[in-house]
Design a protein around this motif. Structure first.
Motif, short mmCIF file in Angstrom:
data_model
loop_
_atom_site.label_atom_id
_atom_site.label_comp_id
_atom_site.label_asym_id
_atom_site.label_seq_id
_atom_site.Cartn_x
_atom_site.Cartn_y
_atom_site.Cartn_z
N ASP A 69 -2.52 -30.22 -45.78
CA ASP A 69 -3.22 -31.42 -45.29
C ASP A 69 -2.33 -32.27 -44.39
N HIS A 70 -1.03 -32.23 -44.64
CA HIS A 70 -0.07 -33.00 -43.86
C HIS A 70 1.18 -32.15 -43.66
N VAL A 71 1.83 -32.33 -42.51
CA VAL A 71 3.13 -31.69 -42.24
C VAL A 71 4.02 -32.74 -41.59
N THR A 72 5.19 -32.96 -42.15
CA THR A 72 6.09 -33.96 -41.59
C THR A 72 6.90 -33.37 -40.44
N GLU A 73 7.50 -34.28 -39.68
CA GLU A 73 8.36 -33.88 -38.56
C GLU A 73 9.73 -33.43 -39.09
N PRO A 74 10.48 -32.66 -38.30
CA PRO A 74 11.85 -32.28 -38.70
C PRO A 74 12.75 -33.50 -38.87
N LEU A 75 13.95 -33.27 -39.37
CA LEU A 75 14.83 -34.38 -39.75
C LEU A 75 15.52 -35.06 -38.57
N ALA A 76 15.89 -34.31 -37.55
CA ALA A 76 16.59 -34.92 -36.40
C ALA A 76 15.58 -35.40 -35.36
N PRO A 77 15.94 -36.46 -34.64
CA PRO A 77 17.16 -37.27 -34.76
C PRO A 77 17.00 -38.34 -35.84
N HIS A 78 18.13 -38.72 -36.43
CA HIS A 78 18.12 -39.78 -37.45
C HIS A 78 19.55 -40.24 -37.67
N PRO A 79 19.79 -41.56 -37.77
CA PRO A 79 21.16 -42.05 -37.93
C PRO A 79 21.85 -41.56 -39.20
N ARG A 80 21.09 -41.26 -40.24
CA ARG A 80 21.72 -40.78 -41.47
C ARG A 80 22.32 -39.39 -41.27
N LEU A 81 21.73 -38.59 -40.38
CA LEU A 81 22.32 -37.29 -40.06
C LEU A 81 23.71 -37.47 -39.46
N VAL A 82 23.83 -38.43 -38.56
CA VAL A 82 25.13 -38.68 -37.93
C VAL A 82 26.14 -39.10 -38.99
N GLU A 83 25.74 -39.92 -39.93
CA GLU A 83 26.63 -40.32 -41.03
C GLU A 83 27.17 -39.11 -41.77
N LEU A 130 13.74 -28.94 -42.05
CA LEU A 130 14.29 -28.28 -40.87
C LEU A 130 14.94 -29.34 -40.00
N LEU A 131 15.94 -28.93 -39.24
CA LEU A 131 16.66 -29.91 -38.45
C LEU A 131 15.92 -30.32 -37.19
N ALA A 132 15.26 -29.36 -36.53
CA ALA A 132 14.68 -29.63 -35.21
C ALA A 132 13.42 -28.82 -35.00
N PRO A 133 12.61 -29.19 -34.01
CA PRO A 133 11.42 -28.40 -33.69
C PRO A 133 11.80 -26.99 -33.24
N GLY A 134 10.83 -26.09 -33.38
CA GLY A 134 11.07 -24.71 -32.98
C GLY A 134 10.11 -23.78 -33.69
N PHE A 135 10.44 -22.51 -33.73
CA PHE A 135 9.57 -21.49 -34.30
C PHE A 135 9.21 -21.79 -35.75
N PHE A 136 10.20 -22.17 -36.55
CA PHE A 136 9.94 -22.40 -37.97
C PHE A 136 9.05 -23.62 -38.19
N GLN A 137 9.28 -24.69 -37.42
CA GLN A 137 8.42 -25.87 -37.56
C GLN A 137 6.97 -25.52 -37.21
N LYS A 138 6.78 -24.67 -36.21
CA LYS A 138 5.42 -24.25 -35.87
C LYS A 138 4.78 -23.49 -37.02
N ARG A 139 5.58 -22.72 -37.74
CA ARG A 139 5.05 -22.02 -38.92
C ARG A 139 4.53 -23.01 -39.95
N LEU A 140 5.22 -24.12 -40.11
CA LEU A 140 4.79 -25.13 -41.08
C LEU A 140 3.44 -25.73 -40.69
N THR A 141 3.27 -25.99 -39.40
CA THR A 141 2.02 -26.61 -38.95
C THR A 141 0.83 -25.67 -39.10
N GLU A 142 1.10 -24.38 -39.26
CA GLU A 142 0.03 -23.39 -39.41
C GLU A 142 -0.19 -22.99 -40.86
N SER A 143 0.41 -23.73 -41.79
CA SER A 143 0.39 -23.34 -43.20
C SER A 143 -0.91 -23.69 -43.92
N GLY A 144 -1.75 -24.53 -43.30
CA GLY A 144 -2.98 -24.95 -43.95
C GLY A 144 -2.84 -26.19 -44.82
#
Length: 228
Positions: free
Chosen positions: A202-216, A186-200
């Motif tokens: 063991d680990h959930v990573t952060e969304p992709l932005a911000p990141h210099p490779r996105l700008v590229e 996912l690009l940014a925090p929001g409703f969908f990212q919250k769904r991921l954190t509630e999935s059960g």
């Protein structure tokens, strides 16, 4: 002058809005002397059709709409496509994905979350019934499989199956007794990212932005579509 219009989905989440604003500011910084405008396809404005109409009404201006979306689908082909339809001086670039640099970011987020390399990964996208979007997500998953030693599955936050919850549960039910990690696509925090954190998972990573490779990637989409 060729204006870059960065077009995101839109979210009511304040942190998600700030993340997109920051991405657009990073794009501006990377394009000194060029105009960069912000637009959205859903939830809130400024809506892409309105921004495109404003640009089209200005003298001696052209624009490239770069979808700040990780896969093609309805919003890219319909919302953005309709906004630029019959506009001689405004064109739409492809979505940001699939692109191996997105997987670079996913891998960075995995390392930041200290996920063991034996874990099963669930690549978690927003989800779309559009087969073109699903194909782009499958392509991203294949790129991730080439770089991950453990199993890689796909899960969706909304819209279609398998859901992220189902993918996590299925990984455990099938005897994969090591850790299960959700890799946010996912690009940014929001409703969908919250769904991921509630999935059960063991680990959930952060969304992709911000990141210099996105700008590229955004700059490449802009230039490949005729921006200069």
């Amino acid at each position: 002058m060729t204006i870059l219009i960065g077009c995101a989905h839109g979210t009511r989440d304040e942190q998600g809005q700030e993340t997109i604003h920051r991405l657009v500011e990073d794009i501006r910084t990377a394009l000194p002397g060029k105009e960069v405008r912000e637009a959205y396809v859903d939830v809130h404005g400024p809506f892409v059709a309105d921004v495109v109409a404003e640009v089209a009404a200005e003298e001696s201006c052209s624009a490239v709409v770069v979808p700040l979306l990780l896969a093609g689908g309805y919003h890219v082909y319909h919302d953005i496509g309709e906004a630029v339809k019959d506009r001689a001086d405004v064109v739409a670039a492809p979505a940001l994905g699939p692109d191996p640099r997105l997987i670079d970011i996913v891998m960075d987020r995995i390392r930041e979350a200290h996920i063991p390399d034996t874990a099963t990964l669930i690549l978690a996208a927003a989800g779309s019934s559009d087969p073109r979007s699903q194909a782009d997500t499958e392509a991203a998953a294949e790129m991730l499989r080439a770089r991950w030693s453990g199993p890689v599955r796909i899960g969706y936050a909304a819209g279609i199956h398998p859901t992220v919850d189902d993918a996590v549960a299925d990984a455990r039910a099938n005897g994969e007794d090591f850790e299960v990690a959700v890799a946010s696509f996912l690009l940014a925090p929001g409703f969908f990212q919250k769904r991921l954190t509630e999935s059960g998972a063991d680990h959930v990573t952060e969304p992709l932005a911000p990141h210099p490779r996105l700008v590229e990637i955004v700059l490449d989409r802009y230039r490949d579509a005729g921006g200069s």
